[in-house]
Design an enzyme around this catalytic site. Structure first.
Site, PDB file in Angstrom:
ATOM      1  N   PHE A  35      -4.468  38.114 -10.671  1.00 20.59           N
ATOM      2  CA  PHE A  35      -3.664  37.559  -9.578  1.00 20.59           C
ATOM      3  C   PHE A  35      -2.359  37.015 -10.137  1.00 20.59           C
ATOM      4  CE2 PHE A  35      -2.546  34.268  -6.430  1.00 20.59           C
ATOM      5  CZ  PHE A  35      -2.563  35.052  -5.279  1.00 20.59           C
ATOM      6  N   GLU A  58       1.840  30.709 -25.158  1.00 20.82           N
ATOM      7  CA  GLU A  58       1.324  31.496 -24.042  1.00 20.82           C
ATOM      8  C   GLU A  58       2.003  30.989 -22.768  1.00 20.82           C
ATOM      9  OE1 GLU A  58      -1.026  30.075 -26.316  1.00 20.82           O
ATOM     10  OE2 GLU A  58      -0.775  31.973 -27.376  1.00 20.82           O
ATOM     11  N   ALA A 101       2.024  25.309   1.875  1.00 20.30           N
ATOM     12  CA  ALA A 101       2.693  25.939   0.736  1.00 20.30           C
ATOM     13  C   ALA A 101       2.374  27.422   0.680  1.00 20.30           C
ATOM     14  CB  ALA A 101       2.282  25.270  -0.569  1.00 20.30           C
ATOM     15  N   GLU A 121      -0.864  28.543   7.941  1.00 21.50           N
ATOM     16  CA  GLU A 121      -1.775  27.523   7.440  1.00 21.50           C
ATOM     17  C   GLU A 121      -2.006  26.367   8.411  1.00 21.50           C
ATOM     18  OE1 GLU A 121      -1.231  28.127   2.637  1.00 21.50           O
ATOM     19  OE2 GLU A 121      -0.533  26.258   3.534  1.00 21.50           O
ATOM     20  N   SER A 138       4.828  22.543 -14.127  1.00 18.20           N
ATOM     21  CA  SER A 138       4.150  22.477 -15.434  1.00 18.20           C
ATOM     22  C   SER A 138       4.851  23.416 -16.416  1.00 18.20           C
ATOM     23  CB  SER A 138       2.668  22.867 -15.282  1.00 18.20           C
ATOM     24  OG  SER A 138       1.973  22.641 -16.487  1.00 18.20           O
ATOM     25  N   GLU A 167      -7.325  36.514   2.567  1.00 17.82           N
ATOM     26  CA  GLU A 167      -6.842  35.856   1.352  1.00 17.82           C
ATOM     27  C   GLU A 167      -7.777  34.725   0.925  1.00 17.82           C
ATOM     28  OE1 GLU A 167      -2.793  34.622   1.699  1.00 17.82           O
ATOM     29  OE2 GLU A 167      -2.034  36.656   2.006  1.00 17.82           O
ATOM     30  N   GLU A 169      -8.676  32.088   2.625  1.00 19.17           N
ATOM     31  CA  GLU A 169      -8.179  30.780   3.048  1.00 19.17           C
ATOM     32  C   GLU A 169      -9.085  30.173   4.126  1.00 19.17           C
ATOM     33  OE1 GLU A 169      -3.394  31.196   2.225  1.00 19.17           O
ATOM     34  OE2 GLU A 169      -4.160  31.653   4.229  1.00 19.17           O
TER      35      GLU A 169
END
Length: 216
Positions: A35, A58, A101, A121, A138, A167, A169
């Protein structure tokens, strides 16, 4: 908010000493692709106190994402969602209370994503939309960039369970006063970066936002 718009808001005197011209990608190899994808990079970059160094890192390669705090300024109500998050299993519960989001698809603008995800959503249509900021959640391990917005909705239409079944959800909608959302934040019930930033921004800027949108 495009990169050009973001750049125009910055001071002409940039505070950082180094830039991309001080970074050399020595090698870049695909390690895993699912993914998301993981890449192994060898990088040579400038240093503050010594000559340039070469490091191996990485990097999780993720699409950029849009987060939008949905509010009804007529009644100081926020719309938050709750869903399972695989990365939150160190928390008391991996069902997190969040803002709406979604990932940015190719050739899609961030504002389009905000409106699409609010409908998918939370079943809500956004009226006015205001950019808050862009940030890297991050950057030590992923290149994902977040575009953060606040969006105007009619809270009377909020409720129920939403999301796209194909998906995976399963999203519960919460319609709550801003004061309660801030209490949840203070109590640690809201513990994801985008929602924390959005709620703190809203706490600081609600009066000026309502004036801007004609709700003074």
């Amino acid at each position: 908010m495009t990169d050009e718009s973001e750049t125009s808001l910055r001071s002409a005197q940039h505070p950082q000493r180094f830039s991309l011209s001080d970074v050399e990608i020595v090698s870049d190899h695909l390690v895993y692709k699912g993914f998301y994808e993981m890449r192994e990079l060898v990088i040579r970059h400038a240093c503050f106190s010594r000559p340039a160094i070469t490091i191996k890192r990485e990097l999780m390669n993720r699409p950029d994402a849009v987060v939008v705090m949905l509010i009804d300024p007529r009644e100081d109500t926020t719309i938050l969602i709750e869903q399972f998050r695989v990365g939150a299993q160190k928390a008391p519960t991996p069902w997190l209370i969040e803002c709406v989001a979604g990932l940015i698809e190719p050739n899609e603008q961030p504002e389009e994503v905000a409106r699409r995800e609010a409908l998918e959503e939370a079943g809500l249509t956004i009226g006015r939309l205001k950019w808050i900021c862009n940030y890297f959640p991050s950057p030590g391990g992923t290149n994902e960039k977040i575009f953060l917005y606040v969006g105007e909705v009619d809270a009377s239409q909020a409720g129920g369970v939403h999301g796209l079944a194909h998906e995976g959800e399963d999203i519960l909608v919460h319609r709550i006063p801003l004061s309660q959302a801030l209490n949840w934040l203070q109590a640690g019930h809201i513990n994801n970066a985008a929602s924390i930033i959005a709620l703190q921004w809203l706490q600081l800027n609600l009066v000026s936002l309502k004036n801007e949108w004609g709700f003074s």
